[in-house]
Design a protein around this motif. Structure first.
Motif, mmCIF file in Angstrom:
data_model
loop_
_atom_site.group_PDB
_atom_site.id
_atom_site.type_symbol
_atom_site.label_atom_id
_atom_site.label_comp_id
_atom_site.label_asym_id
_atom_site.label_seq_id
_atom_site.Cartn_x
_atom_site.Cartn_y
_atom_site.Cartn_z
ATOM 1 N N ALA A 37 0.816 -1.162 -0.050
ATOM 2 C CA ALA A 37 0.025 0.256 0.107
ATOM 3 C C ALA A 37 0.814 1.319 -0.150
ATOM 4 O O ALA A 37 2.033 1.160 0.580
ATOM 5 N N PRO A 38 0.350 2.062 -0.746
ATOM 6 C CA PRO A 38 1.284 3.599 -0.696
ATOM 7 C C PRO A 38 1.078 4.529 0.412
ATOM 8 O O PRO A 38 1.294 5.630 0.220
ATOM 9 N N VAL A 39 0.313 4.341 1.170
ATOM 10 C CA VAL A 39 0.027 5.255 2.280
ATOM 11 C C VAL A 39 1.366 5.499 3.169
ATOM 12 O O VAL A 39 2.215 4.445 3.394
ATOM 13 N N THR A 40 1.535 6.798 3.334
ATOM 14 C CA THR A 40 2.688 7.538 3.948
ATOM 15 C C THR A 40 2.541 6.750 5.426
ATOM 16 O O THR A 40 3.509 6.425 5.877
ATOM 17 N N LYS A 76 -8.578 13.475 9.529
ATOM 18 C CA LYS A 76 -8.308 12.098 10.171
ATOM 19 C C LYS A 76 -9.214 10.957 9.991
ATOM 20 O O LYS A 76 -10.496 11.423 10.175
ATOM 21 N N PRO A 77 -9.095 9.864 10.042
ATOM 22 C CA PRO A 77 -7.537 9.468 9.624
ATOM 23 C C PRO A 77 -7.805 9.453 8.145
ATOM 24 O O PRO A 77 -8.769 9.300 7.272
ATOM 25 N N ALA A 78 -6.602 10.305 7.340
ATOM 26 C CA ALA A 78 -6.685 10.408 6.113
ATOM 27 C C ALA A 78 -5.369 9.837 5.384
ATOM 28 O O ALA A 78 -4.228 10.293 6.062
ATOM 29 N N THR A 79 -5.540 9.365 4.145
ATOM 30 C CA THR A 79 -4.323 8.917 3.607
ATOM 31 C C THR A 79 -4.245 10.021 2.317
ATOM 32 O O THR A 79 -3.071 9.980 1.972
ATOM 33 N N GLN A 80 -5.293 10.714 1.932
ATOM 34 C CA GLN A 80 -5.185 11.429 0.794
ATOM 35 C C GLN A 80 -6.266 12.646 0.891
ATOM 36 O O GLN A 80 -7.357 12.471 1.300
ATOM 37 N N ILE A 81 -5.797 13.891 0.667
ATOM 38 C CA ILE A 81 -6.739 15.075 0.420
ATOM 39 C C ILE A 81 -6.666 15.883 -0.689
ATOM 40 O O ILE A 81 -5.275 16.174 -1.006
ATOM 41 N N TYR A 82 -7.606 15.974 -1.480
ATOM 42 C CA TYR A 82 -7.272 17.028 -2.667
ATOM 43 C C TYR A 82 -8.635 17.902 -2.817
ATOM 44 O O TYR A 82 -9.438 17.638 -2.263
ATOM 45 N N PHE A 83 -8.169 19.193 -3.624
ATOM 46 C CA PHE A 83 -9.369 20.025 -3.484
ATOM 47 C C PHE A 83 -9.937 20.015 -5.118
ATOM 48 O O PHE A 83 -9.266 19.667 -5.977
ATOM 49 N N GLY A 106 -2.740 8.073 17.649
ATOM 50 C CA GLY A 106 -1.964 7.490 16.469
ATOM 51 C C GLY A 106 -2.652 7.682 15.183
ATOM 52 O O GLY A 106 -1.990 7.126 14.341
ATOM 53 N N LEU A 107 -3.571 8.277 14.870
ATOM 54 C CA LEU A 107 -4.128 8.511 13.704
ATOM 55 C C LEU A 107 -3.476 9.275 12.749
ATOM 56 O O LEU A 107 -3.156 10.432 13.382
ATOM 57 N N PRO A 108 -3.318 9.199 11.419
ATOM 58 C CA PRO A 108 -2.765 10.026 10.582
ATOM 59 C C PRO A 108 -3.683 11.378 10.222
ATOM 60 O O PRO A 108 -4.865 10.880 10.004
ATOM 61 N N ILE A 109 -3.091 12.396 10.425
ATOM 62 C CA ILE A 109 -3.800 13.740 10.275
ATOM 63 C C ILE A 109 -3.067 14.399 8.985
ATOM 64 O O ILE A 109 -1.993 14.455 8.708
ATOM 65 N N MET A 110 -4.183 14.729 7.763
ATOM 66 C CA MET A 110 -3.351 15.417 6.919
ATOM 67 C C MET A 110 -4.068 16.877 6.545
ATOM 68 O O MET A 110 -5.103 17.001 6.749
ATOM 69 N N GLN A 111 -3.329 17.841 6.017
ATOM 70 C CA GLN A 111 -3.650 19.155 6.016
ATOM 71 C C GLN A 111 -3.307 19.655 4.665
ATOM 72 O O GLN A 111 -2.273 19.576 4.432
ATOM 73 N N VAL A 112 -4.219 20.162 4.124
ATOM 74 C CA VAL A 112 -3.719 20.754 2.693
ATOM 75 C C VAL A 112 -4.316 22.057 2.487
ATOM 76 O O VAL A 112 -5.401 22.396 2.888
ATOM 77 N N MET A 113 -3.940 22.947 1.770
ATOM 78 C CA MET A 113 -3.914 24.256 1.482
ATOM 79 C C MET A 113 -3.713 24.666 0.035
ATOM 80 O O MET A 113 -2.683 23.968 -0.606
ATOM 81 N N ILE A 114 -4.682 25.603 -0.582
ATOM 82 C CA ILE A 114 -4.297 26.022 -1.910
ATOM 83 C C ILE A 114 -4.572 27.612 -1.879
ATOM 84 O O ILE A 114 -5.389 27.944 -1.135
ATOM 85 N N TYR A 130 -17.856 31.047 -7.606
ATOM 86 C CA TYR A 130 -16.853 30.215 -7.843
ATOM 87 C C TYR A 130 -16.588 29.467 -6.324
ATOM 88 O O TYR A 130 -16.722 30.044 -5.204
ATOM 89 N N TRP A 131 -16.467 28.389 -6.336
ATOM 90 C CA TRP A 131 -16.612 27.285 -5.092
ATOM 91 C C TRP A 131 -15.664 26.295 -5.029
ATOM 92 O O TRP A 131 -15.304 25.844 -6.100
ATOM 93 N N CYS A 132 -15.259 25.837 -3.880
ATOM 94 C CA CYS A 132 -14.042 24.831 -3.812
ATOM 95 C C CYS A 132 -14.703 23.928 -2.610
ATOM 96 O O CYS A 132 -15.119 24.445 -1.445
ATOM 97 N N GLN A 133 -14.168 22.609 -2.831
ATOM 98 C CA GLN A 133 -14.331 21.558 -1.822
ATOM 99 C C GLN A 133 -13.132 20.945 -1.657
ATOM 100 O O GLN A 133 -12.738 20.445 -2.787
ATOM 101 N N CYS A 134 -12.827 20.113 -0.497
ATOM 102 C CA CYS A 134 -11.921 19.204 -0.739
ATOM 103 C C CYS A 134 -12.495 17.722 -0.214
ATOM 104 O O CYS A 134 -13.476 17.389 0.313
ATOM 105 N N VAL A 135 -11.848 16.552 -0.871
ATOM 106 C CA VAL A 135 -12.169 15.272 -0.729
ATOM 107 C C VAL A 135 -11.148 14.541 0.024
ATOM 108 O O VAL A 135 -9.712 14.561 -0.418
ATOM 109 N N ALA A 136 -11.572 13.540 1.080
ATOM 110 C CA ALA A 136 -10.404 12.923 1.891
ATOM 111 C C ALA A 136 -10.875 11.544 1.658
ATOM 112 O O ALA A 136 -11.991 10.982 1.500
ATOM 113 N N TRP A 137 -9.640 10.610 1.779
ATOM 114 C CA TRP A 137 -9.582 9.238 1.634
ATOM 115 C C TRP A 137 -8.900 8.643 2.903
ATOM 116 O O TRP A 137 -8.300 9.235 3.271
#
Length: 916
Positions: A37-40, A76-83, A106-114, A130-137
């Motif tokens: 698995a590619p999860v960091t 959290k728990p997140a392996t990937q987040i994208y806008f 011990g859960l992985p937390i991801m933060q993303v900014m654009i 104009y709108w934006c939302q993020c999707v977490a996996w």
């Protein structure tokens, strides 16, 4: 067929393959399904079935000008987040990703900014926001955040609706409309009056509606001004054009004046009465009063009836004295309504004839009786003639160059005698310090105690000698001879005034003895003071020629009794003071001190000293700033006191003419009310007077007679020459307990009545009514202000039933100073010390240690030219010091000044009482 049953590992690989195929579709790289698995950050097994949970979701933002905005998302728990913005995935390189581990789980937390720029938003112009939302996996599935809308902020320049100016009546409601410009975000609205923010929280009389309109519930005079609607958001701040609101006041009539006296002395005539449009005065374009300001009515005056005699009665029978009489009465008619009495005698007698006389015995005894009576009558006549001739001869020999001077000897405090208590005439002085011996010489006056007889004589005419007492004045005897009376003043002041009135110089002297002081002085000088008025006359030593004794008076005139001509912007700055008798010869200037009420800013005033001539006219004798050292008058203006140096006594007045509208007079504002009130009505009197002690004393005496009580400390208000009236109003009274009986919301005193300074006891009365006799507390605010000027506010908070608050003794006018002091007791500096200081400092000194340095140390350098014009400059400086420091003079301070000058000679300072 085998049943489709996948194990855990197969299911995991299937999910990875699906995820990889989706990621590849948007341009991301993915590791093959057959690899690990590619999860960091691996998800702990206990949380492997959790869906992503958003800790931070993107919020709506505004782009201001060209500055980009940043959107943030954390899960959290997140392996990937994208806008995803407007349905399209944001490229991987535009993301800033941070990985962390939650310490507790011990859960992985991801933060993303654009970052979103203005250009990105403008590309979709017309297609919506104009709108934006993020999707977490996570290993279990995906989650979507809320949509964040990105908008470009702006604010248009033009208001959709601007406020319009209005003219409204007092207490009317005012509505000012405002619709702010279009903007994103929607603009907030606030209102300003004369560039100052209006806050409904602090001023409950204003209200701002939900659609941004301004409502003034009850228009007040203070609401007159320029109103501006202000719209603002994060981009800009816009102001509407100003709308001028004018609150006008319609005029109202004052009460009618009393009817004047009938114009006819006898028979039919007319009488008048008037009213003015001042209750209130029309203001800001308000309508004037309708109706008549003047009324005339017919009247009938009762004619005077002159008396007339009745007929004579019949003669009486002849009496024992051989006489008969008859009478008449003034009864046909009896005099009435001011008519004249009958002229002539009402009783006549007549000798009877010898036949009618009763027969009495006559003889030598009767003849002797008649002869004796005639002799006695002749003796009495001759004695009366002799007395009259002697009286005329003595009167003709008197010196007539001075008006009615009582010849009193010096009566000064004797050398070496110190009073054990303040006494009748000597004011209490603080104990002197250890250095007070520097200036304590008492003169030897034993050679100047010659007694006098008559109105005024030279010293060599006296023949008798007498010893001195502790009294300042001696009482003249009725026959013109004089002796000592323990230093007491004459027991009957009215007798003194009667004698003064018989002379030409005293025709205009007031007979109001409480406003007059008088005393008898010789060459040693003295002082006259009018207690509680701030007015005094200092007569320096040697001002009266040696060998002369003058009886001098000092009085303050009532302004309403005078006709002082005032032109233009002129105003009376102080009391009108008379000192005299005029025409007496003085060899040095006396100093007249009195209060003034100007703001003491020389550039604002042209100050004149006026004097009344013998003919009754007023003339300028001094213009401050233009005086010459040769002029007979010199005026020194201090902060609150004016000092006039002159050798000519008379009636003087200080008049000021304002040079600009910033010139101001000091007014003293004092509140009085009844000490006790048992009715529903309650009155408060507000006096607006010149800030001088004599006017304050007059008002205190008036209120003492009225039974009034001062309910607050006096305040000082600067009244400017702006032609605006003075207004007074009461506010914030509890409406459930009190109400005002005035028709208008304020009262007004005309500008000229105050500015002239000649009106007596200017005041306004506020009549209030309590709704219940049980109401004893009165609270509120009383405001006094000049229109378009500064004002004063009094807090009303006291018990009207019984006010036990102590008054400050400072305002009780308990000036116990002796009106007249003669000789050394009138001065701080002993006579011999004064002479030695003058002889030491009058002579010019090369290093400047002379009278010039003394004037500089006493801060009198601006009067150098005046001092230099006098034969003894030092004596004039010491006279000024005596006039200013009579009550508060400190000889130690003067000695310290002398020490600074460097005059350390033993003849000036090192003198003991024994050497004197």
């Amino acid at each position: 067929m085998m049943p489709l049953h996948l194990g855990p590992i197969v299911r995991w690989r299937f999910r990875v393959m699906l995820a990889c195929s989706w990621i590849l579709s948007i341009g991301f790289t993915c590791i093959g399904a057959e690899h690990t698995a590619p999860v960091t950050h691996a998800v702990p097994a206990a949380f492997s079935d959790m869906l992503p949970e958003f800790l931070v979701e993107p919020d709506d933002v505004y782009i201001v000008k060209n500055k980009p905005v940043t959107l943030t998302c954390r899960s959290k728990p997140a392996t990937q987040i994208y806008f995803k913005c407007n349905g399209e995935w944001v490229h991987q390189d535009d993301h800033v990703i941070e990985h962390t581990i939650e310490p507790a789980t011990g859960l992985p937390i991801m933060q993303v900014m654009i970052d979103i720029t203005r250009q990105q938003v403008e590309k979709i112009f017309g297609l919506g926001d104009y709108w934006c939302q993020c999707v977490a996996w996570s290993t279990t599935g995906t989650q979507k955040s809320q949509k964040a809308y990105v908008r470009i902020a702006y604010l248009r320049k033009n208001f959709d609706e601007e406020p319009l100016g209005k003219e409204v009546a007092l207490d009317q409601e005012v509505l000012l409309r405002c619709h702010p410009p279009e903007g994103v975000p929607v603009a907030e609205v606030e209102w300003q009056r004369n560039e100052e923010l209006l806050d409904p929280k602090t001023d409950p009389n204003v209200f701002i509606t939900a659609d941004h309109h301004l409502i003034i519930k009850h228009a007040r005079l203070a609401d007159t001004g320029n109103y501006t609607c202000v719209a603002k958001n994060i981009v800009a701040r816009r102001k509407s054009t100003s709308a001028t609101v004018i609150v006008y006041v319609n005029g109202g009539w004052s009460t009618w004046s009393t009817w004047s006296a009938c114009s006819a002395v006898c028979g039919r005539g007319s009488q008048k009465r008037s009213r003015s449009c001042t209750n209130p005065t029309p203001l800001n374009g308000g309508s004037s009063c309708e109706g008549q300001s003047f009324q005339k009515s017919a009247c009938t005056a009762t004619c005077p009836v002159d008396g007339s005699w009745s007929e004579w009665s019949k003669w009486s029978v002849c009496g024992a004295d051989c006489a008969m009489w008859r009478s008449r009465e003034c009864t046909q008619p009896t005099p009435g309504t001011g008519g004249k009495d009958c002229q002539g005698v009402d009783l006549q007698s007549l000798n009877c004839t010898s036949e009618q006389c009763p027969q009495t015995a006559s003889g030598a005894e009767d003849m002797a009786l008649y002869v004796g009576m005639v002799a006695v009558a002749l003796c009495l006549t001759l004695l009366l003639i002799v007395v009259v001739l002697v009286y005329r001869r003595r009167k003709g020999s008197l010196d007539a160059d001075v008006a009615d001077s009582s010849i009193l000897t010096t009566g000064f405090q004797p050398m070496g005698v110190k009073p054990t208590k303040p006494g009748v005439w000597a004011p209490h002085r603080p104990p002197r310090s250890k250095n007070s011996h520097l200036l304590t010489i008492h003169p030897d006056l034993t050679t100047t105690t010659t007694s006098y007889q008559g109105t005024l004589r030279s010293r060599h005419d006296g023949t008798g000698k007498f010893s001195m007492t502790n009294g300042p004045l001696l009482e003249p005897l009725p026959n013109g001879s004089h002796t000592l009376h323990n230093g007491k003043l004459p027991s009957d002041p009215n007798d003194f005034m009667t004698r003064l009135s018989t002379q030409n110089y005293f025709k205009t002297l007031t007979r109001d003895s409480p406003n007059t002081s008088y005393g008898t002085f010789n060459f040693l000088g003295g002082r006259l003071t009018l207690p509680n008025t701030g007015i005094s006359l200092l007569i320096p030593p040697e001002a009266i020629p040696r060998g002369k004794i003058y009886e001098i008076y000092l009085t303050v005139q009532k302004k309403e009794d005078l006709r002082l001509p005032l032109a233009g912007g002129q105003t009376l700055l102080g009391p009108v003071v008379s000192c005299g008798p005029p025409g007496v010869m003085l060899t040095r200037s006396v100093i007249l001190s009195m209060d003034h009420c100007s703001d003491a800013v020389p550039e604002n005033w042209a100050v004149r000293l006026k004097k009344q001539t013998y003919e009754g006219t007023w003339e300028d004798v001094l213009v401050m700033g233009e005086e010459l050292v040769t002029d007979p008058y010199y005026c020194q203006l201090e902060a609150e006191t004016c000092r006039v140096f002159t050798e000519h006594l008379g009636r003087l007045a200080l008049v000021g003419e304002s040079l600009s509208m910033v010139a101001a007079k000091r007014l003293k504002l004092v509140l009085f009310a009844p000490a006790y009130c048992g009715t529903l009505e309650y009155s408060i009197r507000v006096y607006c007077m010149d800030d001088t002690q004599d006017v304050f004393a007059e008002v205190m005496e008036l209120e003492k007679q009225l039974g009034g009580r001062m309910i607050d400390e006096p305040r000082v208000l600067l009244f400017k020459d702006s032609y605006h009236n003075l207004r007074l109003s009461i506010h914030d009274m509890p409406q459930s307990q009190w109400r005002s009986k005035l028709l208008a919301s304020y009262q007004e005193i005309p500008f000229y009545h105050i500015w002239s300074g000649s009106q007596r006891s200017l005041h306004c009365t506020f009549t209030l009514e309590r709704l219940s006799l049980s109401t004893c507390e009165l609270t509120g605010q009383l405001c006094v202000w000049q229109v378009e000027g500064e004002g004063q506010s009094f807090s009303l908070d006291f018990n009207i039933a019984k006010d036990n608050r102590p008054l400050d003794s400072e305002f009780l006018l308990m000036d116990n100073c002796t009106p007249a002091l003669a000789g050394p007791s009138a001065f701080q500096i002993p006579y011999l010390i004064r002479q030695k200081i003058c002889s030491s400092l009058d002579a010019p000194c090369p290093n400047g240690a002379d009278w010039r340095l003394l004037a500089q140390r006493l801060k009198l350098e601006r009067h150098m030219s005046f001092f230099a014009s006098k034969p003894s400059p030092t004596s004039v400086i010491l006279d000024w010091w005596e006039a200013q420091h009579f009550h508060s003079g400190n000889l130690n301070q003067l000695a310290a000044v002398m020490a600074e000058i460097g005059k350390q000679e033993a003849m000036i300072f090192l003198v003991s009482d024994g050497e004197c």
